[in-house]
Structures are given as C-alpha cells and as structure tokens.
Design a protein around this motif. Structure first.
Motif, mmCIF file in Angstrom:
data_model
loop_
_atom_site.group_PDB
_atom_site.id
_atom_site.type_symbol
_atom_site.label_atom_id
_atom_site.label_comp_id
_atom_site.label_asym_id
_atom_site.label_seq_id
_atom_site.Cartn_x
_atom_site.Cartn_y
_atom_site.Cartn_z
ATOM 1 N N VAL A 137 -5.892 -3.909 -2.029
ATOM 2 C CA VAL A 137 -4.880 -3.282 -1.157
ATOM 3 C C VAL A 137 -5.419 -3.081 0.265
ATOM 4 O O VAL A 137 -4.818 -2.385 1.083
ATOM 5 C CB VAL A 137 -4.363 -1.933 -1.725
ATOM 6 C CG1 VAL A 137 -3.647 -2.144 -3.031
ATOM 7 C CG2 VAL A 137 -5.486 -0.925 -1.873
ATOM 8 N N GLN A 154 -2.399 3.662 4.810
ATOM 9 C CA GLN A 154 -3.594 3.609 3.949
ATOM 10 C C GLN A 154 -3.438 4.561 2.766
ATOM 11 O O GLN A 154 -3.790 4.225 1.635
ATOM 12 C CB GLN A 154 -4.834 3.975 4.774
ATOM 13 C CG GLN A 154 -5.238 2.878 5.756
ATOM 14 C CD GLN A 154 -6.266 3.368 6.766
ATOM 15 O OE1 GLN A 154 -6.362 4.553 7.050
ATOM 16 N NE2 GLN A 154 -7.026 2.428 7.314
ATOM 17 N N GLN A 156 -0.655 5.458 1.378
ATOM 18 C CA GLN A 156 0.314 4.915 0.435
ATOM 19 C C GLN A 156 -0.333 3.818 -0.414
ATOM 20 O O GLN A 156 -0.038 3.683 -1.598
ATOM 21 C CB GLN A 156 1.550 4.390 1.182
ATOM 22 C CG GLN A 156 2.734 4.075 0.304
ATOM 23 C CD GLN A 156 3.295 5.297 -0.427
ATOM 24 O OE1 GLN A 156 2.550 6.065 -1.047
ATOM 25 N NE2 GLN A 156 4.598 5.468 -0.377
ATOM 26 N N ARG A 157 -1.238 3.061 0.208
ATOM 27 C CA ARG A 157 -1.899 2.005 -0.563
ATOM 28 C C ARG A 157 -2.830 2.600 -1.625
ATOM 29 O O ARG A 157 -2.976 2.066 -2.710
ATOM 30 C CB ARG A 157 -2.654 1.066 0.389
ATOM 31 C CG ARG A 157 -1.685 0.048 1.003
ATOM 32 C CD ARG A 157 -2.377 -0.935 1.875
ATOM 33 N NE ARG A 157 -2.552 -0.401 3.224
ATOM 34 C CZ ARG A 157 -3.358 -0.928 4.138
ATOM 35 N NH1 ARG A 157 -4.069 -1.998 3.840
ATOM 36 N NH2 ARG A 157 -3.452 -0.402 5.340
ATOM 37 N N VAL A 160 -0.621 3.564 -4.379
ATOM 38 C CA VAL A 160 -0.238 2.393 -5.176
ATOM 39 C C VAL A 160 -1.393 2.019 -6.109
ATOM 40 O O VAL A 160 -1.200 1.768 -7.310
ATOM 41 C CB VAL A 160 0.127 1.211 -4.251
ATOM 42 C CG1 VAL A 160 0.311 -0.060 -5.066
ATOM 43 C CG2 VAL A 160 1.387 1.520 -3.472
ATOM 44 N N THR A 177 8.392 2.485 0.695
ATOM 45 C CA THR A 177 8.107 1.926 2.022
ATOM 46 C C THR A 177 8.727 2.759 3.144
ATOM 47 O O THR A 177 8.633 2.391 4.313
ATOM 48 C CB THR A 177 8.666 0.492 2.114
ATOM 49 O OG1 THR A 177 10.073 0.542 1.846
ATOM 50 C CG2 THR A 177 7.996 -0.444 1.132
ATOM 51 N N THR A 184 2.838 -3.133 6.763
ATOM 52 C CA THR A 184 2.295 -2.452 5.575
ATOM 53 C C THR A 184 3.320 -2.481 4.447
ATOM 54 O O THR A 184 2.967 -2.680 3.278
ATOM 55 C CB THR A 184 1.939 -0.992 5.914
ATOM 56 O OG1 THR A 184 1.218 -0.976 7.130
ATOM 57 C CG2 THR A 184 1.113 -0.352 4.829
ATOM 58 N N SER A 187 3.271 -5.881 2.836
ATOM 59 C CA SER A 187 2.089 -6.142 2.001
ATOM 60 C C SER A 187 2.161 -5.325 0.715
ATOM 61 O O SER A 187 1.735 -5.771 -0.351
ATOM 62 C CB SER A 187 0.797 -5.890 2.775
ATOM 63 O OG SER A 187 0.484 -4.542 2.760
ATOM 64 N N LEU A 188 2.751 -4.125 0.803
ATOM 65 C CA LEU A 188 2.918 -3.300 -0.399
ATOM 66 C C LEU A 188 3.899 -3.969 -1.368
ATOM 67 O O LEU A 188 3.648 -4.046 -2.580
ATOM 68 C CB LEU A 188 3.431 -1.913 0.004
ATOM 69 C CG LEU A 188 3.734 -0.938 -1.128
ATOM 70 C CD1 LEU A 188 2.484 -0.659 -1.933
ATOM 71 C CD2 LEU A 188 4.291 0.360 -0.584
ATOM 72 N N LEU A 191 2.322 -6.824 -3.128
ATOM 73 C CA LEU A 191 1.419 -6.345 -4.185
ATOM 74 C C LEU A 191 2.220 -5.951 -5.429
ATOM 75 O O LEU A 191 1.874 -6.330 -6.559
ATOM 76 C CB LEU A 191 0.621 -5.153 -3.654
ATOM 77 C CG LEU A 191 -0.338 -4.505 -4.626
ATOM 78 C CD1 LEU A 191 -1.491 -5.445 -4.950
ATOM 79 C CD2 LEU A 191 -0.893 -3.205 -4.039
#
Lengths: 245, 416
Positions: A137, A154, A156-157, A160, A177, A184, A187-188, A191
């Motif tokens: 991530v 960051q 939130q990642r 996740v 989101t 971001t 990318s989330l 993933l």
C-alpha cells in the motif's frame, strides 16, 4: 440455511432500523433485503442520510436491526451476544472507515497487525505479512510512525492494510475514498479490486463517489432507508447514468 | 494480552501531565500513609517498651489467677520458680531471653514525720533490674538499689514530695503480711528518687530489694511474678506459648498484651482510629483516581467504538481499563513506597520530637510516650499499604472499565 443460500455470505431479510430522537422516530432502514455472495464487489450508493452507514453497521453486528434478520454465513447475528459478535468481527470481517480510525497510540505497523495480534498469529508470520502489506500500500519506511505523523491518505492505507491483513471473508468499507485525493483514492480502489479478484474477498462499500461506483460489480441504491434498485454492473452499462450515481 | 498491556501503558502517556498528577497524588498519599504508620508503630513500640521496662514484662510467669484477681498469697512457689528457671536454662538463647526478673508486689503505707501515703511496693532484684529494666535510668536524685542493699528503697518523686523525703532520709513502710492478719513494718532508708514520667506511678511507687520485700511480706523464697525480658517484642507471643507448653497448669504465662490489657486496648483503639482516618484519606484519593479514569474513558468513546468494531471484545475493553488503572497503581506504589520509606528512614534515625507538639511529658494507658518518636516500619505494613492502593484502585476502576466495556458508540466512528 438452505442449499440455495450456501454460497451466500451475507443475507439481510426485511431489515428495519428505527432510531428515536426526542419525540420523533427516524427510520434509517426500511425493509431492506438482499444477499451478497462470496467474492462480490458491491457498492451501496445513495445520498447523505439514505442509511448507507447504518446498513454497514447492521451488517457488521455493530448495530442491531429493530426488525428483520441479518445472517453472516449460517449465523443469525441477532442470536449472538456482544462477545460473540466481537469474535465474529475479529475472525471474519474487515472494516474500513471514512474517518480512518486508527488506534492513536500504536504505530502504522502495530495498527496494521492489530487484528492478527488479537487472533494470536505468531510474531514472525505476522510481521512479515504486515511488512509486505504496508509495502504493497506504499507505506514502506513509515512503519514506525504513529497515526498523527501520517497524512490522511497514508492513514487510510494503514486502515486498509489492517482490514485485509487477516484475510477476512467480508470487508465493509464506509465511504473509504471520501477523504482521499484522487490519486490515493484510485490506488486504494485498485488494491481493493485486486484483493477481491485474487482472494475472493467480498467487498461491500458505501459511496457516492462516481469513481468508486464505476468499479463496482453491483450497485445497491438506497433512498430514505429503502433499496431503490439493486443492479449488476456489466461492461455495457458501466457508462449508464443510473450506475454512475 | 501483550497488546493490551502495550496499549494500556501508551494510553497513560497520551496525557502525561494528567497521568503524573494522578500517580503523584496516589504516591503522595501512599508515602504519607507509610509515614503515619511508621510514626504510629514507632510510638506504640516505644510505649510498649517503656511499659515493659518500667515494671511490666515481655512475658510474665505468675500463679494462675494472679492477673485476674491479684492477691498477696497467690505466689509462685520455690518449686515453680525452679521449673521456670530450668525451662529458661534450656531454651533461653533460642527464645531470645535477655533477662529474668523475679518480683513481688504489694500495697502498703509509707509514712514519715511529714505525713503518710498509700504506696505500691515492688520488690525486685537490684542486680538483674539494672540491666533488665529502666528503673535505674529514671533515678533523678541519689542512686538506684545495689545487690548488697537491704532495708533501702527507691521512691517515686511524688512519694518523696508528699513525705518530704530526700536520699539518705528514712521512712516507715507498713504492709500486711501474707497468710497473716499482722501488719508488718520496716524502717527504710531512701537510696534514690525516681521520675518515670508516669504521674500515677511516681505518686505511689516504692521499690525495695526483693529480700527486703519478701521479709516484710512474709514471702520467703516466693515471688508474684517472674518477668521475662526478650530481645525482641515480636517474640513475646511465641515465648508465652512455649512457656504454657513447658510449665505446669498451676502457673499462667502471659505476654505483654495480656499483662497490660489497658495498653493493648489503647493501641488497638489508636490503630483503629488511624485506620479509619487513613481509609477516608485514601478513599478521597481513590475517588479522584476513579474520576480521572472515568474521564479518560469517556474522552475515548470513539476509540472504544473503534475497538469494538475491530473485534476487541467487551471483556478485552474492560481489561484494558483495568490495566491502565493497574499501571497507575504500580507507578504510584513504586514512587509512594520510595517517598514513604525515605521519610521513614529519616524519622527512624533522627526521630520526630514530640516537643514540636507538646510542652510536657505525655503518658497514656500506663505507658510513657517518649519525647522523640522513632519511626518503625515493617514489611507487613509496606505490603499492606501497597496492597490497599492496588485494591482500591482496582475496585474503583471497575466502573470506568464497565463503562468502556459496554460502550456502544458506533455512531461516532463516522466522525472526523
């Protein structure tokens, strides 16, 4: 559970959730019924106040329906104690919140491995898994930072990573989101989609972000606590305005 | 469990000022408690020692019934005295026996040319008493009795005042003889005048050599009590129990608390009052801790909701708050014990001068309170006080812990 429902991970039957606010009763959910199969990637769409968050909370056993039943696998959540519900969430559900919600006194790595720690996964296995996930991530090198030292994206990642580290059967994400910048957020989503495809993890996420709805395989639209529509998203109708929110 | 301990510890330091203030308050309370206990125990020990060394005993061997009913004729026979001697000869070193003091007691009338007064006569062995009791230290004029003395006496300064006697002068002591209706009298020379600080004692006590007293009271070879002095107060109960096993049933073997029930009860009452005071003091502190913990839980409602959502069971959340309270208690116990022990050491060596509070000699329940109190603190007291802090903190953390466990604030999770 009937044979028909054997591959259904989540099932709601006529779920109603009413809150009493002063002298008024607010119907957050009204007769909501749907099923979610294993490996589905479902968006719950709807305007603010339509009952999306309540629906996710009810699915996780964090909130109890006023009427109706929620089943996770073969278990009727209304029959479980708070202790058993907590156990169920620990074992089978990953949660991603709009408001990041990390434990402030733990580092990024400790937050990410939190569920694994509670499950008693051995140190080495846990560390290596979480390091790989954080790398995936994009948080390599930030493992020791506390939430206060990370940006919103960051954080939130990390959330996740925490939600998926234990490979839950179901990930519930409440507007994941909403507070992220486009890059971001994308990318989330990538993933989440990859996890869904590679591990068969079921995702149920609330959103009113068209970018997110575009990626969903099925969209349940809520209006005033009722399901207005529940439609699969195919390649053909991805650009259909009804699915774009 | 490890993660719980880590989270609990780190949670404390999210608000270090609050944690340090809370732990500091409890630590100060514990430190003061230990100091009070040390001073209290020190004064009680000194009172007991003074009472024991001024006519009392760590352990007393007497004829059965003498403690309850007294009586001039209720004496230890020569044979019984020999039995006591042979018991002590065999076991004295192991029992920590310091000295063995035979004594007789009687009531009498002392008279001089200037008047007469009722007195309590104590017949004692001057040689043994010199090392076993404080009588010789309390002689303010003249000198204490010597083993060679006969028909001499040491009198309390109240007796000396009433009879206008000074060392070297003579007076007549009259007393009823045992097993007789006769009143016997002796002409005694005052060897010394003593002042113990016990008003009642100094007003009415006459010390005479054992042989002189036995002659006056017609108690040849007999005594009322064999007082056993030990090198430690804490041995008294054991020695008395041992004596009861070894000596015939015709004699009673009593430790200091049975010999001096007024003093024992005074100490109990004083301890009781001190426990109530300290208990209330600590309850106030404990409620402050409970309030802090409750505030800390209420401030973190969203966090508890998050833990709930992540599968952190109510039981774990309950334990988390208990652990936070335990960390505070542990921190407080370490600091508080250090503070209390440091204070104890100071007052153990330097003493607490009572003249800060009183201008004259003080006595209670027949015992002199030393003008300087030296703190005495046992491990039992330290562990007891630390246990009290832990116990109270635990008890009062139950409410915040229950609040944390039952929190259902899922609606807060959406808030930024």
């Amino acid at each position: 559970m009937t044979a028909d429902n054997a591959d259904k991970l989540l099932r709601l039957e006529n779920v109603t959730r009413a809150y009493v606010q002063g002298e008024q009763t607010v119907q957050a959910l009204r007769n909501v019924s749907f099923t979610a199969g294993r490996g589905e990637f479902i968006a719950v769409a709807g305007p603010s106040g339509s009952g999306k968050t309540t629906l996710l909370n009810v699915c996780a056993g964090l909130d109890r329906p006023t009427e109706g039943k929620v089943w996770l696998g073969s278990r009727d959540l209304s029959e479980l104690s708070r202790q058993q519900l907590a156990r169920l969430r620990l074992e089978e559900i990953g949660f991603i919140f709009q408001a990041f919600n990390l434990i402030p006194v733990l580092s990024a790595e400790e937050n990410a491995e939190f569920i694994l720690l509670l499950r008693g996964v051995p140190d080495q296995e846990r560390r290596s898994k979480v390091r790989d996930l954080l790398k995936e991530v994009g948080l390599e090198g930030l493992e020791r930072r506390r939430p206060g030292q990370l940006s919103g994206g960051q954080q939130q990642r990390v959330a996740v990573a925490r939600a998926i580290a234990a490979e839950p059967k179901l990930v519930l994400a409440d507007e994941p989101t909403a507070n992220l910048d486009t890059e971001t957020a994308l990318s989330l989503l990538n993933l989440m989609e990859r996890l869904n495809q590679e591990h068969g993890t079921t995702f149920l996420f609330s959103t009113h972000d068209p970018r997110v709805m575009e990626r969903a395989h099925r969209i349940i639209r809520l209006v005033d606590g009722r399901i207005e529509s529940d439609l699969p998203v195919t390649q053909n109708n991805r650009k259909d305005p009804r699915h774009a929110g | 469990m490890r993660i719980l301990v880590i989270i609990a510890w780190r949670n404390l330091w999210r608000n270090p000022r609050r944690t340090l203030l809370t732990a500091g308050t409890v630590a100060l309370g514990l430190g003061l408690l230990l100091l009070f206990l040390g001073i209290g125990d020190g004064s009680h020990m000194a009172m007991i020692q003074n009472a024991v060394r001024l006519g009392g005993a760590h352990v007393g061997v007497q004829a059965r019934g003498y403690q309850e009913r007294g009586g001039l004729e209720r004496v230890l026979s020569q044979h019984e005295i020999e039995q006591v001697s042979s018991w002590l000869a065999a076991e004295a070193p192991a029992l920590g026996v310091e000295s063995v003091l035979p004594r007789v007691f009687a009531s009498g009338l002392a008279s001089s040319a200037d008047g007469a007064t009722g007195v309590r006569v104590i017949g004692l062995d001057p040689g043994r008493e010199a090392s076993g009791s404080f009588f010789d230290d309390k002689v303010t004029r003249g000198q204490f009795l010597t083993p060679k003395d006969h028909n001499t006496s040491v009198i309390g300064d109240g007796v000396a005042r009433k009879l206008r006697l000074e060392p070297g002068e003579k007076f007549v002591l009259m007393a009823q003889a045992a097993n007789s209706a006769e009143i016997e009298s002796l002409l005694l020379r005052v060897s010394g005048v003593m002042r113990t600080g016990l008003e009642d004692f100094d007003q009415a006590t006459v010390l005479v050599p054992l042989a002189t007293a036995q002659q006056l009271l017609n108690l040849e070879g007999q005594v009322h009590q064999v007082a056993i002095m030990l090198n430690g107060l804490d041995r008294a109960t054991h020695v008395a129990e041992r004596g009861r096993l070894r000596l015939p049933p015709a004699v009673e073997v009593l430790d200091w608390s049975a010999l001096m029930p007024e003093l024992r009860d005074f100490i109990r009452i004083d301890d009781g009052g001190s426990y109530v005071f300290n208990g209330l003091f600590f309850l106030i502190i404990a409620f402050m801790v409970a309030n802090t913990l409750l505030m800390s839980v209420l401030e973190r409602r969203r966090e508890f909701a998050l833990l709930d959502a992540l599968g952190f069971s109510p039981r774990r959340r309950f334990l988390l708050v208990i652990l936070e309270a335990s960390w505070i208690a542990a921190l407080s116990v370490v600091i508080g014990t250090f503070l209390g022990y440091a204070g104890h050491l100071y007052f153990h060596h330097k003493g607490l001068p009572l003249d800060w509070f009183y201008s004259s000699e003080v006595s209670a329940a027949g015992a002199v309170i030393d003008p300087i109190i030296y703190s005495q603190l046992s491990w039992t007291r330290i562990f007891g006080a630390a246990g009290l802090v832990f116990g109270l903190t635990f008890l009062l953390s139950l409410l915040p812990a229950w609040r944390g466990a039952k929190a259902e604030d899922v609606h807060l999770l959406g808030q930024l």
